[in-house]
Design an enzyme around this catalytic site. Sequence first.
Site, PDB file in Angstrom:
ATOM      1  N   LYS A 112      16.808 -48.092 -20.077  1.00  0.00           N
ATOM      2  CA  LYS A 112      15.595 -47.263 -20.000  1.00  0.00           C
ATOM      3  C   LYS A 112      14.551 -48.034 -19.203  1.00  0.00           C
ATOM      4  O   LYS A 112      14.206 -49.166 -19.555  1.00  0.00           O
ATOM      5  CB  LYS A 112      15.069 -46.956 -21.410  1.00  0.00           C
ATOM      6  CG  LYS A 112      13.646 -46.372 -21.447  1.00  0.00           C
ATOM      7  CD  LYS A 112      13.189 -46.028 -22.868  1.00  0.00           C
ATOM      8  CE  LYS A 112      11.707 -45.630 -22.912  1.00  0.00           C
ATOM      9  NZ  LYS A 112      11.217 -45.309 -24.261  1.00  0.00           N
ATOM     10  N   ASP A 134       4.392 -46.111 -20.341  1.00  0.00           N
ATOM     11  CA  ASP A 134       4.538 -44.935 -21.204  1.00  0.00           C
ATOM     12  C   ASP A 134       3.191 -44.581 -21.817  1.00  0.00           C
ATOM     13  O   ASP A 134       2.773 -45.159 -22.814  1.00  0.00           O
ATOM     14  CB  ASP A 134       5.583 -45.234 -22.303  1.00  0.00           C
ATOM     15  CG  ASP A 134       5.869 -44.019 -23.184  1.00  0.00           C
ATOM     16  OD1 ASP A 134       5.394 -42.909 -22.840  1.00  0.00           O
ATOM     17  OD2 ASP A 134       6.586 -44.178 -24.194  1.00  0.00           O
ATOM     18  N   LYS A 192      -0.508 -41.231 -26.159  1.00  0.00           N
ATOM     19  CA  LYS A 192      -0.508 -42.247 -27.201  1.00  0.00           C
ATOM     20  C   LYS A 192      -1.944 -42.670 -27.527  1.00  0.00           C
ATOM     21  O   LYS A 192      -2.794 -42.680 -26.634  1.00  0.00           O
ATOM     22  CB  LYS A 192       0.250 -43.494 -26.709  1.00  0.00           C
ATOM     23  CG  LYS A 192       1.756 -43.355 -26.701  1.00  0.00           C
ATOM     24  CD  LYS A 192       2.415 -44.668 -26.306  1.00  0.00           C
ATOM     25  CE  LYS A 192       3.919 -44.551 -26.231  1.00  0.00           C
ATOM     26  NZ  LYS A 192       4.549 -44.308 -27.535  1.00  0.00           N
ATOM     27  N   ASP A 242       7.925 -50.856 -21.621  1.00  0.00           N
ATOM     28  CA  ASP A 242       8.858 -49.765 -21.903  1.00  0.00           C
ATOM     29  C   ASP A 242       9.999 -49.674 -20.865  1.00  0.00           C
ATOM     30  O   ASP A 242      10.823 -48.764 -20.924  1.00  0.00           O
ATOM     31  CB  ASP A 242       8.090 -48.438 -21.999  1.00  0.00           C
ATOM     32  CG  ASP A 242       8.731 -47.466 -22.968  1.00  0.00           C
ATOM     33  OD1 ASP A 242       9.527 -47.910 -23.813  1.00  0.00           O
ATOM     34  OD2 ASP A 242       8.447 -46.253 -22.862  1.00  0.00           O
ATOM     35  N   ASP A 253       6.295 -37.680 -25.463  1.00  0.00           N
ATOM     36  CA  ASP A 253       6.371 -39.120 -25.732  1.00  0.00           C
ATOM     37  C   ASP A 253       7.797 -39.547 -26.098  1.00  0.00           C
ATOM     38  O   ASP A 253       8.094 -40.737 -26.158  1.00  0.00           O
ATOM     39  CB  ASP A 253       5.391 -39.482 -26.857  1.00  0.00           C
ATOM     40  CG  ASP A 253       5.093 -40.970 -26.907  1.00  0.00           C
ATOM     41  OD1 ASP A 253       5.450 -41.682 -25.937  1.00  0.00           O
ATOM     42  OD2 ASP A 253       4.507 -41.423 -27.910  1.00  0.00           O
ATOM     43  N   GLU A 276      10.368 -39.650 -24.294  1.00  0.00           N
ATOM     44  CA  GLU A 276      10.832 -39.524 -22.906  1.00  0.00           C
ATOM     45  C   GLU A 276      12.022 -40.427 -22.583  1.00  0.00           C
ATOM     46  O   GLU A 276      12.785 -40.146 -21.664  1.00  0.00           O
ATOM     47  CB  GLU A 276       9.670 -39.844 -21.939  1.00  0.00           C
ATOM     48  CG  GLU A 276       9.410 -41.323 -21.649  1.00  0.00           C
ATOM     49  CD  GLU A 276       9.045 -42.146 -22.876  1.00  0.00           C
ATOM     50  OE1 GLU A 276       8.528 -41.561 -23.843  1.00  0.00           O
ATOM     51  OE2 GLU A 276       9.295 -43.361 -22.878  1.00  0.00           O
ATOM     52  N   ARG A 302      14.798 -41.014 -24.180  1.00  0.00           N
ATOM     53  CA  ARG A 302      16.100 -40.360 -24.370  1.00  0.00           C
ATOM     54  C   ARG A 302      16.390 -39.399 -23.229  1.00  0.00           C
ATOM     55  O   ARG A 302      17.546 -39.143 -22.901  1.00  0.00           O
ATOM     56  CB  ARG A 302      16.118 -39.662 -25.740  1.00  0.00           C
ATOM     57  CG  ARG A 302      15.084 -38.585 -25.891  1.00  0.00           C
ATOM     58  CD  ARG A 302      14.824 -38.209 -27.346  1.00  0.00           C
ATOM     59  NE  ARG A 302      14.010 -39.205 -28.043  1.00  0.00           N
ATOM     60  CZ  ARG A 302      13.680 -39.141 -29.317  1.00  0.00           C
ATOM     61  NH1 ARG A 302      14.074 -38.125 -30.046  1.00  0.00           N
ATOM     62  NH2 ARG A 302      12.945 -40.079 -29.877  1.00  0.00           N
TER      63      ARG A 302
HETATM   64  N1  BES Z   1       8.350 -46.234 -25.817  1.00  0.00           N
HETATM   65  C1  BES Z   1       8.242 -45.578 -27.062  1.00  0.00           C
HETATM   66  C2  BES Z   1       8.850 -46.386 -28.204  1.00  0.00           C
HETATM   67  C3  BES Z   1       8.166 -47.692 -28.517  1.00  0.00           C
HETATM   68  C4  BES Z   1       7.107 -47.710 -29.415  1.00  0.00           C
HETATM   69  C5  BES Z   1       8.594 -48.854 -27.957  1.00  0.00           C
HETATM   70  C6  BES Z   1       6.485 -48.921 -29.697  1.00  0.00           C
HETATM   71  C7  BES Z   1       7.971 -50.049 -28.261  1.00  0.00           C
HETATM   72  C8  BES Z   1       6.910 -50.071 -29.126  1.00  0.00           C
HETATM   73  C9  BES Z   1       8.943 -44.234 -27.028  1.00  0.00           C
HETATM   74  O1  BES Z   1       8.963 -43.608 -25.795  1.00  0.00           O
HETATM   75  C10 BES Z   1       8.196 -43.342 -27.963  1.00  0.00           C
HETATM   76  O2  BES Z   1       7.052 -43.121 -27.747  1.00  0.00           O
HETATM   77  N2  BES Z   1       8.885 -42.866 -28.992  1.00  0.00           N
HETATM   78  C11 BES Z   1       8.278 -42.046 -29.972  1.00  0.00           C
HETATM   79  C12 BES Z   1       9.245 -40.945 -30.288  1.00  0.00           C
HETATM   80  C13 BES Z   1       8.658 -39.817 -31.086  1.00  0.00           C
HETATM   81  C14 BES Z   1       7.643 -39.070 -30.266  1.00  0.00           C
HETATM   82  C15 BES Z   1       9.765 -38.877 -31.519  1.00  0.00           C
HETATM   83  C16 BES Z   1       8.004 -42.904 -31.205  1.00  0.00           C
HETATM   84  O3  BES Z   1       8.765 -43.818 -31.483  1.00  0.00           O
HETATM   85  O4  BES Z   1       6.989 -42.667 -31.868  1.00  0.00           O
HETATM   86 ZN    ZN Z   2       8.938 -44.873 -24.147  1.00  0.00          ZN
HETATM   87 ZN    ZN Z   3       7.230 -42.452 -25.358  1.00  0.00          ZN
END
Ligand code: BES
Ligand code: ZN
Ligand code: ZN
Length: 506
Positions: free
Chosen positions: A271, A276, A283, A294, A353, A355, A357
């Site tokens: 990824k 992000d 966020k 990210d 968010d 994204e 996947r």
């Molecule tokens: N990049 C984030 C995950 C992340 C969070 C990595 C904190 C490192 C530190 C990912 O893209 C994300 O935002 N995931 C969301 C998914 C949710 C919206 C289903 C999450 O984990 O809150």
């Molecule tokens: Zn992300």
């Molecule tokens: Zn995200």
Amino acid sequence: MPILSPNIHFSEKLTGKVDTSVIFVYDDKKLSKIAAAADKTFGGLIAHQLENHTKFNADAGQTLTLALPAKSDTLRVIIVGLGKKEKLTSEGLETIGGKMLGALVAQGAVKVGILNADDVDAASLSSIILGVQLGSYRFDEFKTVKKDKDAVQLKTITIVTSEDKQLAKDSKIVDALAQSISLTRDLVNTPPNVLYPESFASKIKSTLTPLGVTVQIFDDKQLTKMKMGCLMAVGQASEHLPRLVVMSWPGTSAAKGTKKKADKPLAFVGKGITFDTGGLNVKPFEGMLDMKMDMGGAATVVGLMSMLAKRKCKVPVVAVVALAENAISDEATRPSDIVTSYSGKTVEILNTDAEGRLVLADALTYVQEKYDPKLIIDLATLTGAIMVALGLNHCGAFVNDSDLWTQLETASGQTGEKLWRMPLDDSFRREMDSPFADIKNIGNGRMGGSCTAAAFLGEFIDKDRKWAHLDIAGVAMSKSTPTCPVPFASGFGVKLLNQFVEKFYG
Ligand code: BES
Ligand code: ZN
Ligand code: ZN
């Protein structure tokens, strides 16, 4: 490469003057033969201190610096504790190396002699040296005053050992590993106004091509034509449009010029979200702070390819990284947009968010369709939920094949980069049924967030394909430690996956 590595060499005897001598002691505090001989010239100072010092227990990584009398050839001797012999691990030895480096730098050592003479075996010394190399990592590219470079005077470390030839050979591998991990750290530490999809792609090309890796870059126009609808949906709001980078290493055992069918490659997928913001599901302040990391999965894959090429890995390996910036503009994907993935499946994007996947789905389909790999391992800073589940020291591993899990677990045990197996289950997939499209990109609520993310990826994995998904969100970053002094990118996964490939495939 911003790494301040001292010159390390090996010799059967110490020739020439050093300002600092290092000796290792286990927690029995017994002096090795060579240390005892040196101690004679110091008038028994070391033995006296070891016997009477009330705080120095020779715990792993504990150091004691002794100034030597005026007439000595050497200014000081640093005693480095190794702790209990039976408790030493490669990771523990790396930390000892990092702590030893700290003591040497603190004393202003310039020329160092390590009086080892085989009390510590070659493999353990290699781990200590890796710790020294990783501990000397710096990232000062964006500082106008290179404070560290001027302050650190350490030039050479000579290690006295009868295994000097073996160690000189091993240390080439250690160097390659330290450089590859530093490459991953550099990529992750670089700010997102400098590292974005096209600059990241060029950096991959300029770094890996000279190592014999073929690098192919697909730009946004090609990706649109190829119908990579998920990757494009994530990156379409940024002025820096997506890239897909494919790296291939042919392997050295390929029978050149013969008609022998080439082996199926191992595949790695990363990824690569260069920043992000969350997209329209933006966020909050704290959540966005670290989001230059990210692209950690992609950075690890690039560091791994560097290592595999440097050590001339026997088997063919292909790696794909999906690079995009998850930005916000009037062109941003809206929550409830439905896009068609490269696989042809439609995805209802309910949270912009989630994204990672999406970009991985297209990359996973691509690598399977084009390369029919023997197995696939993807790496991604995919979910915040994995940190809630496992904390910051264990990487979540979702594996659909028990042999592949055993191999990964073995490599993890040998390198100390910890994995914890997580569930892949159809119930998580069912949460993502959508009334409008083939699948939606989030589950119901926050429960099991890492597991629904993994199940989403599983939807894009061919039946019977061996696959592991490593959620590195919790482990890609580190606080400052003896082996990772710059508190951000850890470089997690390069050592682990190199070990996995070397041990089980070559
Ligand atoms: N990049 C984030 C995950 C992340 C969070 C990595 C904190 C490192 C530190 C990912 O893209 C994300 O935002 N995931 C969301 C998914 C949710 C919206 C289903 C999450 O984990 O809150
Ligand atoms: Zn992300
Ligand atoms: Zn995200």
